[in-house]
Design an enzyme around this catalytic site. Structure first.
Site, PDB file in Angstrom:
ATOM      1  N   ASP A  18       0.377  -1.128  -0.536  1.00 51.04           N
ATOM      2  CA  ASP A  18      -0.027  -0.027  -0.175  1.00 51.04           C
ATOM      3  C   ASP A  18       0.859   0.753   0.041  1.00 51.04           C
ATOM      4  OD1 ASP A  18       0.980   0.069   2.649  1.00 51.04           O
ATOM      5  OD2 ASP A  18      -0.967  -0.095   3.402  1.00 51.04           O
ATOM      6  N   HIS A  47      -6.176  -6.180  12.885  1.00 55.46           N
ATOM      7  CA  HIS A  47      -6.490  -5.217  14.071  1.00 55.46           C
ATOM      8  C   HIS A  47      -7.629  -4.572  15.013  1.00 55.46           C
ATOM      9  CE1 HIS A  47      -2.256  -4.963  11.931  1.00 55.46           C
ATOM     10  NE2 HIS A  47      -3.289  -5.247  10.974  1.00 55.46           N
ATOM     11  N   SER A 105       0.592  -8.475  10.072  1.00 53.26           N
ATOM     12  CA  SER A 105       0.581  -7.544  10.504  1.00 53.26           C
ATOM     13  C   SER A 105       0.738  -6.744  11.353  1.00 53.26           C
ATOM     14  CB  SER A 105      -0.560  -7.294   9.413  1.00 53.26           C
ATOM     15  OG  SER A 105      -0.368  -5.557   9.139  1.00 53.26           O
TER      16      SER A 105
END
Length: 171
Positions: A18, A47, A105
């Site tokens: 990204d 998240h 992540s």
């Protein structure tokens, strides 16, 4: 007994899919500084954090250790990889064999507690990681290395009262 994974690569230095950048310095600082006794990084689904203990977004584990190591081979060879060991909760262990939430992540605080250095404050489990080189999580009990196991055998237990004789299994 707490289950802990082997080392899992959670990110690699460089540009993410990204467009952000994971720098070598930040990865090195996170590995050097991480300690559960300072701040315990939790594992979260995508998240997201739930507000109650029964939320579908409850914590799915804890980070128990972090390190960096140079990636060998392939297109990412020579870059610095960020690795973690996690203690997964049972819900996470059920997702992974079904092919869900198989990547990690990193959640980074680049100025943790006014130290001027980066710290790993959490991990997301996701199906679409931003970092290149994230390894697929796998949970298995088939590779037991040097553990030895006996073969069960049937034996007859003969007590004082013959009416209570039972067949039992020994391992």
């Amino acid at each position: 007994m707490e289950i802990t994974t082997e080392w899992i690569r959670a990110g690699v230095e460089g540009t993410t899919v990204d467009g952000r950048t994971l720098s070598r310095v930040v990865l090195e600082q996170m590995a050097k500084n991480y300690s559960q006794s300072v701040y315990n990084a939790r594992v979260w689904q995508e998240h997201l954090r739930g507000l109650t203990g029964d939320s579908i977004f409850k914590p799915l584990g804890d980070v128990v250790a972090a390190k960096v190591e140079t990636v060998t081979g392939g297109i990412l060879g020579g870059k610095l990889g960020f690795y973690v060991k996690i203690a997964p909760h049972p819900d996470l262990i059920t997702y992974v064999p079904n092919g869900q939430k198989i990547h990690l992540s990193v959640e980074i605080d680049t100025d943790f507690s006014d130290t001027g250095e980066a710290y790993l404050v959490g991990l997301g489990v996701t199906d679409s990681p931003a970092s290149l080189g994230t390894e697929v999580m796998k949970f298995s009990v088939t590779d037991r290395g040097s553990h030895l196991f006996s073969t069960p055998i049937d034996a007859e237990y003969i007590g004082d009262d013959k009416s209570q004789n039972k067949t039992i299994e020994f391992c």
